[in-house]
Motif scaffolding. Structure first.
Motif, PDB file in Angstrom:
ATOM      1  N   THR A 232      -2.823   3.109   6.808  1.00 45.55           N
ATOM      2  CA  THR A 232      -1.910   2.313   7.629  1.00 45.55           C
ATOM      3  C   THR A 232      -2.556   1.850   8.922  1.00 45.55           C
ATOM      4  N   SER A 256      -1.067  -2.647   8.566  1.00 50.60           N
ATOM      5  CA  SER A 256      -0.279  -3.655   9.275  1.00 50.60           C
ATOM      6  C   SER A 256      -1.103  -4.181  10.438  1.00 50.60           C
ATOM      7  N   ASN A 280      -0.315  -5.380   4.584  1.00 52.69           N
ATOM      8  CA  ASN A 280       0.912  -5.846   5.231  1.00 52.69           C
ATOM      9  C   ASN A 280       0.620  -6.599   6.531  1.00 52.69           C
ATOM     10  N   THR A 282       0.426  -9.383   9.254  1.00 54.94           N
ATOM     11  CA  THR A 282       1.204 -10.565   9.625  1.00 54.94           C
ATOM     12  C   THR A 282       0.383 -11.540  10.454  1.00 54.94           C
TER      13      THR A 282
END
Length: 584
Positions: A232, A256, A280, A282
């Motif tokens: 993560t 992320s 993930n 963005t």
């Protein structure tokens, strides 16, 4: 075997064994090993070779694939390369191993060895050992002590939950570590796991259970594989000393944008390959190094491409952005402006409703398939002079919404794919440089010579799954296609073979039409044809003229299956023909 204790957390082992994945080793790291031995006969074996094994030299013993349950007891003490892979060993005897003090290569890949069957001191006396292969066994914790002489250690595809400081640490000669397909998480990987092993260049920790990028990694590392974990975040400074790192695989994790510090990648001055796909993210990560050649950002959550994030990656050649929610409004007109080396851009499976502005000027391969593009304007490709491959398939394009001069500047274009749209006509102004044109799965209902004019070097024309009829194909349609070798007209509404096909044609696909008759002159203009598919039409034997095939000396395959009647055609005059037609 002592389990991880003291400062290490005792980890429960999972019940499902992982499957083995092959590694790819650097050529200069491959040992003079018996991993792929040359089988010799018993008469060629040197004296003293264990029963059923092969021994091409006194230093090499191969006992692989013999279904052994017990470690051989009569191996010469002078052996240097020993292969015991693909057997049924469950344990290693310290007494037997301790005799083999000259051993350099030990291959135990694909056995049933457990941690309980591997004594802590198993490799204690093997002070010359360089290559140890223990992949695809049943180890739950790594060997606690391994010789400092090791160059390659392969523990992949076990059930490892824990390694020790002296498993990989304090080995100045160690170059490659393979730990993929295990059950290792960060608590089972000590901070000092690689202390004293400063020469490690390859680390494969993919397909484990890591939740963050390990810290205190060797500074010499060149290849780091961490894909298929549960990562993560990358702790700040975790990669700050790895300035030699060239390949970093982080795909298929849970990263992320918040888990990446702005300086995460900034010091990786040698980085050439970075794979962050299927995470993930963005945002495009900040601080990407200038030397990256291949950047994978596909299958993330990127909705915008700002100008500053990619502009400093001046060496970028491949940029893969497929499978994101990018829109035309989210792609800044300057996003690609400094990428002068970029030649491959993947933007498929996004949410683009048009062609993005500011496409890289030197791009050669542009993938825009599976978007929502409704029109191609006059200036959309006006600056992409070097484009050789353009894929616009499976969008929402109508013939009226493709400007007649949209492709006028693409004088190097070789492959154009506009399949899976809503076209009723071929696009106008196709470049003369085209070699492959794919228009299948549209609604084409007519063909005219004007729209195929000047395509003299076109080799493949794919028109399957349209609405073409013989009456809608104008005379002279094929007259400019002097180089055409493959024509696919399958899944249309043709009632007979189109006339005046190009002389160069070699492959003709007419399956799933309405063809009911083959006249004598059907293939008069195609003497070089090799493959004809007439599968699933409406042919009756009485309506097929054998004279149509009489002069096809190069014909190799003719498929007439799926018609109302079996079609028997004598092709004895076609000297090179092999009878491959079915159902006759």
């Amino acid at each position: 075997m002592q389990l991880c204790s003291g400062g290490f957390l005792l980890l429960l082992l999972a019940s499902v064994p992982p499957s083995f994945l092959l590694k790819d080793q650097e050529e200069d790291e491959l040992p003079l090993t018996t991993t792929r031995p040359t089988r010799v006969t018993a008469a060629q074996n040197v004296s003293g070779c264990p029963s059923k094994c092969t021994c091409p030299t006194e230093e090499t013993v191969d006992c692989g694939g013999l279904d052994l349950h017990i470690f051989p007891s009569n191996i010469s003490a002078g052996v240097q390369h020993l292969s015991l892979q693909n057997n049924l060993l469950q344990e290693l005897s310290y007494n037997e191993l301790s005799r083999l003090a000259r051993l350099k290569t030990l291959n135990l890949h694909n056995n049933h060895i457990t941690s309980e069957g591997l004594p802590d001191e198993a490799f204690e006396s093997l002070q010359l050992l360089q290559y140890l292969y223990l992949a695809n066994n049943k180890l739950t914790v790594a060997p606690q002590f391994l010789p400092s002489s090791l160059r390659i250690v392969d523990l992949a595809a076990n059930r490892l939950t824990c390694i020790y400081p002296f498993t990989f640490g304090h080995k100045p000669a160690l170059r490659s570590v393979y730990m993929h397909n295990n059950q290792l998480n960060n608590t089972g990987l000590p901070f000092d796991a690689f202390n004293g092993s400063d020469a490690v260049t390859t680390m494969i920790f993919s397909s484990n259970r890591l939740t963050y990028v390990p810290q205190n990694l060797p500074r010499a590392i060149v290849r780091l594989h961490l894909q298929n974990n549960r990562i993560t975040r990358v702790p700040k400074g975790a990669l700050s000393s790895q300035w030699r790192l060239r390949e970093l695989y982080l795909q298929n994790n849970n990263l992320s944008s918040e888990g990446l510090h702005p300086s995460t990648f900034s010091r990786l001055k040698s980085l050439e390959y970075l794979d962050l796909s299927n995470n993930n993210l963005t945002q495009v990560p900040a601080g990407l190094p200038a030397n990256i050649v291949i950047l994978h950002l596909g299958r993330n959550r990127l909705s915008v491409l700002p100008p500053e994030r990619l502009s400093r990656v001046r060496s970028l050649q491949y940029l893969l952005l497929q499978g994101n929610p990018l829109t035309v409004a989210g792609v800044h007109s300057e996003a690609f402006s400094h990428l002068r080396s970029l030649h491959t851009l993947h933007l498929y499976n996004n949410r683009l409703d048009g062609i993005p502005l500011g496409l890289p000027r030197r791009v050669r391969s542009l993938m825009l398939l599976h978007n929502q593009i409704t029109r191609v304007g006059l200036h959309d490709f006006a600056a992409t002079y070097f484009l050789a491959e353009l894929n616009l398939s499976y969008n929402r394009l109508y013939s009226a919404h493709i400007h007649r001069l949209a492709f006028r500047k693409l004088r190097l274009l070789e492959t154009l794919d506009i399949s899976g749209n809503l076209l009723t006509l071929l696009p106008a102004g196709l470049p003369a440089s085209l070699q492959i044109l794919n228009l299948q799965k549209n609604q084409l209902n007519s063909l005219s010579p004007e729209l195929l004019a000047n395509l003299t070097i076109l080799k493949e024309l794919h028109l399957a799954h349209n609405r073409l009829r013989i009456a809608s194909i104008s005379p002279g349609t094929w007259q400019e296609l002097h180089g055409l070798k493959l024509l696919d007209l399958s899944y249309n509404e043709l009632s007979y073979v189109p006339p005046d096909l190009p002389e160069s044609l070699e492959n003709l696909y007419l399956q799933h039409n309405r063809i009911a008759v083959i006249m004598a002159e059907a293939f008069l203009t195609t003497p070089n044809i090799r493959v004809i598919s007439l599968r699933s039409n409406r042919l009756l034997a009485a309506n097929v003229s054998e004279m149509a095939f009489a002069d096809l000396k190069l014909l190799e395959v003719m498929d007439t299956t799926g018609n109302p009647e079996p079609i028997n055609i004598s092709l004895l005059q076609a000297a090179n023909w092999t009878q491959t037609q079915m159902g006759t």
